[in-house]
Design an enzyme around this catalytic site. Sequence first.
Site, PDB file in Angstrom:
ATOM      1  N   LYS A  84       9.374   2.244   5.387  1.00 35.18           N
ATOM      2  CA  LYS A  84       9.272   0.834   5.025  1.00 35.18           C
ATOM      3  C   LYS A  84      10.335   0.016   5.747  1.00 35.18           C
ATOM      4  O   LYS A  84      11.529   0.310   5.678  1.00 35.18           O
ATOM      5  CB  LYS A  84       9.414   0.678   3.506  1.00 35.18           C
ATOM      6  CG  LYS A  84       9.061  -0.706   2.975  1.00 35.18           C
ATOM      7  CD  LYS A  84       9.070  -0.689   1.444  1.00 35.18           C
ATOM      8  CE  LYS A  84       8.596  -2.009   0.862  1.00 35.18           C
ATOM      9  NZ  LYS A  84       8.586  -1.982  -0.626  1.00 35.18           N
ATOM     10  N   CYS A 134       3.488  -1.837   0.424  1.00 36.62           N
ATOM     11  CA  CYS A 134       3.769  -2.907  -0.538  1.00 36.62           C
ATOM     12  C   CYS A 134       4.028  -4.247   0.160  1.00 36.62           C
ATOM     13  O   CYS A 134       3.188  -4.738   0.902  1.00 36.62           O
ATOM     14  CB  CYS A 134       4.916  -2.490  -1.457  1.00 36.62           C
ATOM     15  SG  CYS A 134       4.927  -3.356  -3.058  1.00 36.62           S
ATOM     16  N   GLU A 155       2.593   4.531  -3.104  1.00 37.77           N
ATOM     17  CA  GLU A 155       3.970   4.325  -2.660  1.00 37.77           C
ATOM     18  C   GLU A 155       4.928   5.210  -3.446  1.00 37.77           C
ATOM     19  O   GLU A 155       4.902   5.240  -4.683  1.00 37.77           O
ATOM     20  CB  GLU A 155       4.345   2.846  -2.850  1.00 37.77           C
ATOM     21  CG  GLU A 155       5.774   2.514  -2.467  1.00 37.77           C
ATOM     22  CD  GLU A 155       6.116   1.041  -2.648  1.00 37.77           C
ATOM     23  OE1 GLU A 155       7.178   0.627  -2.148  1.00 37.77           O
ATOM     24  OE2 GLU A 155       5.333   0.310  -3.291  1.00 37.77           O
TER      25      GLU A 155
END
Length: 315
Positions: free
Chosen positions: A132, A166, A42
């Site tokens: 994201k 995540c 990430e």
Amino acid sequence: MSKIAIVQKSPVVLDRDATIALAVDLVGEAVQAGADMVIFSEAFIPGYPAWMWRLRPGSDWGTTEAIHQRLLDNAVDLDSDQLEPLRAAARDHQVTLLCGMNEREGRLGRATLYNTVVLIGPDGNLLNRHRKLMPTNPERMVWGFGDASGLNVVDTPCGRVGSLICWENYMPLARYALYGQGVELYVAPTYDSGDGWIGTLQHIAREGCCWVIGSGNLLRGSDMPADLPDHEALYPDPDEWVNPGDSLVIAPGGEIVAGPMHREEGILYADIDPQRAATARRTLDVVGHYARPDIFTLKVDREPQAAVEFSPLPR
């Protein structure tokens, strides 16, 4: 059968070009070991903004602004092809790449940053860009919200690849969107770590009957630039493990087959057979024979969400 390589190394924090050059070298190293797919974590380019978990709103405003400007200056603008060295590495080595980054939308001078992961094919072409969907807590001071235009599962020589970043992996409907597209290699680039997170990824491997690749962030106090504003206050201990990594590979059904790589720098390798996903779904297929489409439906709006639309002025 394909060999995947998970890079668990610190980037050159807040230096986009140096981090991309490092990534190119690491791709070469992984390919020398026989990798067919290389995975970075990430926000690898130019590093996960871990300082946001330590800065205080209001009283640390000056420090926040100064660091954010450097992050903005070193974010990746995909429109200007700043990823060309990495795309060339994929093309030269005939390898699939997945890499997390801070992305800046350079079009029209926009300055919002996104937590983005891109998938690059062996021909060097960009196969997918996923932003994201929901930045976590203080991450919202750094990144904007993504949309579902990149919530895709893509065919690659290593299998059908999808990715959530995540804590997106805690979003049941986002996971289901990938399951519904037949994901075989479910990649989770993450800043999270520890037993609880590993248990989450094992659950996803059981629920989705897919390979789950946890690509963890490795970060120490010494990895932070010496000239980072308020460096001594934020990272006084160079030996501190800011993040221990914990990269791992989980087979369909939940068995850990490689890792976790804890507080260790290197590249984690694993051989995977994407067909094992189909075999595992004989008993549990949450979007097939174990679904109830007569009761439940999921609609995903994949249209890019534009805050501002422009049209020509009337004559």
